[in-house]
Design a protein around this motif. Structure first.
Motif, PDB file in Angstrom:
ATOM      1  N   GLY A 170      34.708  51.586  39.935  1.00 15.80           N
ATOM      2  CA  GLY A 170      36.047  51.995  40.318  1.00 15.80           C
ATOM      3  C   GLY A 170      36.723  51.067  41.301  1.00 15.80           C
ATOM      4  N   SER A 171      35.973  50.144  41.887  1.00 16.09           N
ATOM      5  CA  SER A 171      36.537  49.261  42.903  1.00 16.09           C
ATOM      6  C   SER A 171      36.951  47.902  42.340  1.00 16.09           C
ATOM      7  N   ILE A 172      36.749  47.676  41.060  1.00 21.17           N
ATOM      8  CA  ILE A 172      37.164  46.412  40.450  1.00 21.17           C
ATOM      9  C   ILE A 172      38.358  46.684  39.528  1.00 21.17           C
ATOM     10  N   SER A 173      39.038  45.621  39.129  1.00 24.30           N
ATOM     11  CA  SER A 173      40.249  45.777  38.310  1.00 24.30           C
ATOM     12  C   SER A 173      39.906  46.177  36.878  1.00 24.30           C
ATOM     13  N   GLY A 174      40.918  46.693  36.174  1.00 20.01           N
ATOM     14  CA  GLY A 174      40.718  47.046  34.771  1.00 20.01           C
ATOM     15  C   GLY A 174      40.352  45.844  33.928  1.00 20.01           C
ATOM     16  N   GLY A 175      40.943  44.682  34.251  1.00 18.52           N
ATOM     17  CA  GLY A 175      40.606  43.464  33.518  1.00 18.52           C
ATOM     18  C   GLY A 175      39.163  43.055  33.731  1.00 18.52           C
ATOM     19  N   GLN A 176      38.666  43.198  34.955  1.00 21.14           N
ATOM     20  CA  GLN A 176      37.266  42.864  35.226  1.00 21.14           C
ATOM     21  C   GLN A 176      36.331  43.823  34.497  1.00 21.14           C
ATOM     22  N   ARG A 177      36.683  45.109  34.472  1.00 25.06           N
ATOM     23  CA  ARG A 177      35.850  46.074  33.735  1.00 25.06           C
ATOM     24  C   ARG A 177      35.816  45.739  32.249  1.00 25.06           C
ATOM     25  N   SER A 178      36.972  45.333  31.691  1.00 23.64           N
ATOM     26  CA  SER A 178      37.004  44.979  30.266  1.00 23.64           C
ATOM     27  C   SER A 178      36.123  43.773  29.980  1.00 23.64           C
ATOM     28  N   ARG A 179      36.157  42.775  30.854  1.00 22.72           N
ATOM     29  CA  ARG A 179      35.325  41.590  30.645  1.00 22.72           C
ATOM     30  C   ARG A 179      33.841  41.921  30.795  1.00 22.72           C
ATOM     31  N   LEU A 180      33.505  42.793  31.746  1.00 17.58           N
ATOM     32  CA  LEU A 180      32.108  43.220  31.891  1.00 17.58           C
ATOM     33  C   LEU A 180      31.644  43.998  30.665  1.00 17.58           C
ATOM     34  N   ALA A 181      32.515  44.881  30.167  1.00 16.60           N
ATOM     35  CA  ALA A 181      32.152  45.651  28.971  1.00 16.60           C
ATOM     36  C   ALA A 181      31.968  44.740  27.768  1.00 16.60           C
ATOM     37  N   LEU A 182      32.799  43.708  27.657  1.00 16.69           N
ATOM     38  CA  LEU A 182      32.645  42.756  26.561  1.00 16.69           C
ATOM     39  C   LEU A 182      31.336  41.989  26.691  1.00 16.69           C
ATOM     40  N   ALA A 183      30.994  41.581  27.912  1.00 18.38           N
ATOM     41  CA  ALA A 183      29.719  40.888  28.126  1.00 18.38           C
ATOM     42  C   ALA A 183      28.550  41.775  27.730  1.00 18.38           C
ATOM     43  N   ALA A 184      28.608  43.051  28.129  1.00 15.54           N
ATOM     44  CA  ALA A 184      27.536  43.982  27.794  1.00 15.54           C
ATOM     45  C   ALA A 184      27.426  44.185  26.288  1.00 15.54           C
ATOM     46  N   LEU A 185      28.576  44.263  25.623  1.00 16.38           N
ATOM     47  CA  LEU A 185      28.579  44.477  24.172  1.00 16.38           C
ATOM     48  C   LEU A 185      27.962  43.284  23.447  1.00 16.38           C
ATOM     49  N   LEU A 186      28.355  42.072  23.833  1.00 13.80           N
ATOM     50  CA  LEU A 186      27.799  40.882  23.198  1.00 13.80           C
ATOM     51  C   LEU A 186      26.315  40.729  23.505  1.00 13.80           C
ATOM     52  N   LEU A 187      25.921  41.124  24.700  1.00 13.46           N
ATOM     53  CA  LEU A 187      24.516  41.053  25.078  1.00 13.46           C
ATOM     54  C   LEU A 187      23.674  41.995  24.232  1.00 13.46           C
ATOM     55  N   ALA A 188      24.207  43.178  23.921  1.00 13.52           N
ATOM     56  CA  ALA A 188      23.452  44.176  23.153  1.00 13.52           C
ATOM     57  C   ALA A 188      23.247  43.774  21.705  1.00 13.52           C
ATOM     58  N   ARG A 189      24.090  42.893  21.188  1.00  6.56           N
ATOM     59  CA  ARG A 189      23.979  42.428  19.798  1.00  6.56           C
ATOM     60  C   ARG A 189      23.877  43.562  18.780  1.00  6.56           C
ATOM     61  N   PRO A 190      24.897  44.397  18.701  1.00  5.99           N
ATOM     62  CA  PRO A 190      24.879  45.437  17.669  1.00  5.99           C
ATOM     63  C   PRO A 190      25.010  44.823  16.279  1.00  5.99           C
ATOM     64  N   ASP A 191      24.796  45.647  15.267  1.00  2.00           N
ATOM     65  CA  ASP A 191      24.904  45.159  13.895  1.00  2.00           C
ATOM     66  C   ASP A 191      26.345  44.854  13.504  1.00  2.00           C
ATOM     67  N   ALA A 192      27.292  45.622  14.042  1.00  2.00           N
ATOM     68  CA  ALA A 192      28.711  45.449  13.714  1.00  2.00           C
ATOM     69  C   ALA A 192      29.531  45.521  14.995  1.00  2.00           C
ATOM     70  N   LEU A 193      30.672  44.840  14.997  1.00  2.00           N
ATOM     71  CA  LEU A 193      31.558  44.815  16.161  1.00  2.00           C
ATOM     72  C   LEU A 193      32.922  45.382  15.802  1.00  2.00           C
ATOM     73  N   LEU A 194      33.428  46.283  16.652  1.00  2.00           N
ATOM     74  CA  LEU A 194      34.779  46.810  16.545  1.00  2.00           C
ATOM     75  C   LEU A 194      35.468  46.537  17.883  1.00  2.00           C
ATOM     76  N   LEU A 195      36.486  45.678  17.877  1.00  2.00           N
ATOM     77  CA  LEU A 195      37.102  45.210  19.114  1.00  2.00           C
ATOM     78  C   LEU A 195      38.592  45.522  19.108  1.00  2.00           C
ATOM     79  N   ASP A 196      39.066  46.141  20.194  1.00  2.00           N
ATOM     80  CA  ASP A 196      40.481  46.486  20.314  1.00  2.00           C
ATOM     81  C   ASP A 196      41.122  45.608  21.384  1.00  2.00           C
ATOM     82  N   GLU A 197      41.906  44.634  20.964  1.00  2.00           N
ATOM     83  CA  GLU A 197      42.580  43.668  21.842  1.00  2.00           C
ATOM     84  C   GLU A 197      41.595  43.029  22.826  1.00  2.00           C
ATOM     85  N   PRO A 198      40.568  42.332  22.339  1.00  2.00           N
ATOM     86  CA  PRO A 198      39.507  41.827  23.227  1.00  2.00           C
ATOM     87  C   PRO A 198      39.948  40.708  24.153  1.00  2.00           C
ATOM     88  N   THR A 199      41.057  40.011  23.870  1.00  2.00           N
ATOM     89  CA  THR A 199      41.448  38.864  24.709  1.00  2.00           C
ATOM     90  C   THR A 199      42.535  39.201  25.721  1.00  2.00           C
TER      91      THR A 199
END
Length: 554
Positions: A170-199
């Motif tokens: 809660g103490s970081i910006s929304g943009g930082q949370r989105s980038r962290l979530a993207l890093a976590a998603l890529l790290l997990a290597r799921p079988d399929a990716l669904l991305l909503d405005e990732p950039t």
């Protein structure tokens, strides 16, 4: 420090991933259908860009495919592990940053324990070799032993490596949370990716990292994005979620989705051809309808036309012939009426109007060679380093820079909306400046777009250039409360209010954010002919690559 080369760019899943299949998907909100019979297949190795007008249902479709929402009807077949990145990351404000990473690597830790158990079992019983081999194959496919180095490389590449893991989300910006979530998603290597405005919150280096990851992904990828450069670089095809345009144009046989091969540049070519075919069909139908109406008028006139009174000696013959002629003419009239009715019922609507800017209203005093605004060593503490800038009456200026460089602050300073902590701002007397901000807010959320436009434009201009004719607001939304419109629809309305009374100096902050791809391109083209000065702040790589005028780099 430059990000390390990610191993996922060299190694992909060894196992065969299943496709992502949606059949007959329906989803309704408040009795209004958002998804109405969506059929979609995303095969392994495909990277499909999901495009469409604001409010067309792109985010809804991604949530349904991810299993976040259930469809009202239809069937979805998913690969075993589906990764989903929403535009706004849901989070527990008190949870530490590390919780995102730990959630992502939980399957890897479970696999590590399973591999250790299989190794122990194999040491006792050689017949356990099949279970051990399966676990080992999966571990190698997921690059199990290097996940920590991959985590560090992702965090560095996405610009969030310097945030301590114990930092509350809660103490970081929304943009930082989105980038962290993207890093976590890529790290997990799921079988399929669904991305909503990732950039949305990525700088150039982070986008380059994402592009490498996506190009190396072996499973299905579906991403909704307004980033035209990303779509051009990584998409193997595009799917357009815009049923109103297809049902009106008759292209692609109707349906919720239209599929295009190739990237965004290929889409632009096909869209231009589609509009040309659409206009040709409308013209051909109008010609046919005009001929049918002419035939109907002629037949009706023949039916009602005067006839010479018959003489007594041929009265019977004449009456008999006239009755037969009138019967035949009546049949022709009925046939002509039916043809006209059918043509009118099935006629295509014309293509939506392309965005154009009207001239500066009478009485404006801006001159092409005049200085509209002059900044001299202007600075705002902690937000804008000293900058000097002159803007002339017909200038076109692009402001670029990394996130946090002060692009939005500079526009606000040019507009006079922020007080300077140092330096000087001078502006031409009588200057009218308008700023299209990233975050649009309307004082009265119950007001309608039509009422706001008429208030801004004035009665005479609203009649000569009505809001519906600008191609920005759909007719069905003209009398809705602005508070019920989507973010993109509100941004388009704010743009329409500027067009209602074009200022001498038009400032646009990230103008292509929240706009459809088609509208973004039309806006950029229209800005070239804007009757005044234009200053644009943007991180849009497509726009920057094609900008031929002055550039200010912060």
């Amino acid at each position: 420090m430059a990000p390390a080369s990610l191993s996922s760019a060299r190694s992909t899943r060894a196992s065969v991933t299943r496709p992502l299949v949606a059949t007959g998907i329906h989803r309704t909100y408040d009795r209004a259908p958002v998804l109405d019979g969506v059929d979609l297949v995303v095969s392994p190795g495909e990277r499909l860009g999901l495009i469409g007008e604001n409010g067309a249902g792109k985010s809804t479709l991604l949530r349904v495919l991810a299993g976040v929402e259930a469809p009202d009807a239809g069937r979805i077949e998913r690969p075993t592990r589906v990764g989903y990145l929403p535009q706004e990351v849901e989070h527990d404000a008190a949870a530490p940053l590390s919780s995102l990473i730990e959630d992502a690597v939980a399957p890897l830790r479970a696999l590590e324990r399973r591999l250790e158990a299989a190794a122990s079992a194999l040491a006792v019983d050689p017949r356990a070799d099949a279970a051990y081999a399966a676990a080992l194959d999966e571990a190698e496919a997921l690059d199990l032993w290097s996940w920590e180095s991959r985590r560090d490389a992702l965090l560095v590449g996405l610009g969030v490596a310097g945030i301590p893991f114990e930092t509350p989300l809660g103490s970081i910006s929304g943009g930082q949370r989105s980038r962290l979530a993207l890093a976590a998603l890529l790290l997990a290597r799921p079988d399929a990716l669904l991305l909503d405005e990732p950039t949305n919150h990525l700088d150039d280096a982070a986008v380059a990292l994402l592009q490498r990851e996506l190009r190396a992904w072996s499973g299905p990828v579906l991403l909704a994005s307004h980033d035209r450069a990303l779509l051009d670089d990584v998409a193997t095809g595009l799917v357009d979620l815009d049923p109103s345009r297809r049902s009106a144009s008759g292209e692609n046989g109707g349906g919720m989705l239209t599929r295009f091969g190739g990237g965004f540049s290929d889409y632009l070519i096909e869209r231009a051809l589609e509009r040309e075919r659409w206009e040709e069909r409308v013209a051909a139908e109008e010609r046919e309808l005009t001929r049918a109406r002419g035939a109907l008028t002629g037949s009706a006139r023949a039916l009602d036309g005067p006839d010479r009174p018959p003489r007594d000696n041929d009265k019977f013959v004449k009456n008999f012939k006239r009755a037969r002629q009138q019967s035949a003419t009546s049949r022709r009239v009925r046939a002509a009426e039916q043809l006209v009715a059918e043509l009118e019922a099935s006629r295509l609507s014309s293509p939506p109007a392309v965005l154009t800017f009207a001239g500066i209203p009478t009485g404006s005093t801006a001159l092409a060679d005049a200085t509209l605004v002059q900044l001299t060593d202007a600075r705002i503490d902690s937000r804008l380093a000293p900058v000097s800038l002159r803007i002339g009456g017909a200038d076109r200026v692009l402001v670029t820079g990394a996130n946090g460089a002060g692009k939005s602050t500079l526009l606000a300073a040019i507009a006079g909306a922020l007080a300077l902590d140092g330096g000087r701002r001078t502006a031409r007397r009588g200057l009218r400046v308008e700023l299209l901000a990233q975050d649009v807010r309307f004082a009265d959320p119950s007001a309608t777009p039509r009422a706001l436009y008429e208030r801004a434009a004035g009665e005479r201009r609203a009649e000569t250039q009505p809001l519906a004719g600008l191609g920005l607001i759909a007719p069905r939304d003209l009398d809705r409360a602005v508070g019920s419109l989507s973010t993109g629809q509100q941004r388009r309305l704010a743009l329409a209010l500027v067009i209602a009374r074009p200022p001498h100096l038009f400032l646009l902050d990230e103008p292509t954010n929240h706009l459809s791809l088609q509208l973004a391109g039309e806006l950029e083209e229209a800005l070239g002919g804007y009757p005044g000065a234009v200053v644009v702040a943007s991180h849009d790589r497509w726009l920057r690559a094609r900008w031929e005028e002055r550039v200010v780099r912060l």
